[in-house]
Design a protein around this motif. Sequence first.
Motif, PDB file in Angstrom:
ATOM      1  N   VAL A  10       0.851  -1.185   0.000  1.00  0.00           N
ATOM      2  CA  VAL A  10       0.000   0.000   0.000  1.00  0.00           C
ATOM      3  C   VAL A  10       0.887   1.235   0.000  1.00  0.00           C
ATOM      4  N   GLU A  12       0.920   5.156   0.833  1.00  0.00           N
ATOM      5  CA  GLU A  12       0.173   6.185   1.563  1.00  0.00           C
ATOM      6  C   GLU A  12       0.811   7.530   1.262  1.00  0.00           C
ATOM      7  N   THR A  37      -4.612   6.850   0.175  1.00  0.00           N
ATOM      8  CA  THR A  37      -4.115   5.485   0.121  1.00  0.00           C
ATOM      9  C   THR A  37      -4.345   4.924  -1.273  1.00  0.00           C
ATOM     10  N   ARG A  68      -4.210  -2.551   6.370  1.00  0.00           N
ATOM     11  CA  ARG A  68      -3.791  -2.346   4.979  1.00  0.00           C
ATOM     12  C   ARG A  68      -4.053  -3.586   4.139  1.00  0.00           C
ATOM     13  N   TRP A  71      -7.661  -3.640   3.391  1.00  0.00           N
ATOM     14  CA  TRP A  71      -7.986  -2.603   2.415  1.00  0.00           C
ATOM     15  C   TRP A  71      -7.710  -3.102   0.996  1.00  0.00           C
ATOM     16  N   SER A  89       1.292  -7.794  10.014  1.00  0.00           N
ATOM     17  CA  SER A  89       1.478  -6.547   9.266  1.00  0.00           C
ATOM     18  C   SER A  89       2.196  -6.832   7.966  1.00  0.00           C
ATOM     19  N   SER A  92       3.931  -1.300   3.688  1.00  0.00           N
ATOM     20  CA  SER A  92       3.315  -0.053   3.240  1.00  0.00           C
ATOM     21  C   SER A  92       4.442   0.942   3.022  1.00  0.00           C
TER      22      SER A  92
END
Length: 94
Positions: A10, A12, A37, A68, A71, A89, A92
């Motif tokens: 992702v 950002e 995003t 994320r 998403w 996690s 990103s």
Amino acid sequence: MIIVIGDIFVDEWVTGESKKIAGDCPVPIHEEIGRETTPGGAAHVAELLERVGGEKVCLIGMVGTDDRGHWIKRKFDFPHFVVYGPSESWTSRR
């Protein structure tokens, strides 16, 4: 059908203003105004291919089970195969 296999992450994008410099070192202090995003890596390639149209795009890759990752999973519907990875996690980039 076009198949895209690769790293999914992702991006950002944080926008803001720097109106002053930190007192202890010459570093601008950033005041956040907005955040966007977007899909990154292979997900970005798949999104661009979908935009130009023509053929169906299949995205294959792994994401984490964090916000994320969820998403990305919501962003790409079938026929995309996004697999949750072993860690909570995932990548990103800001």
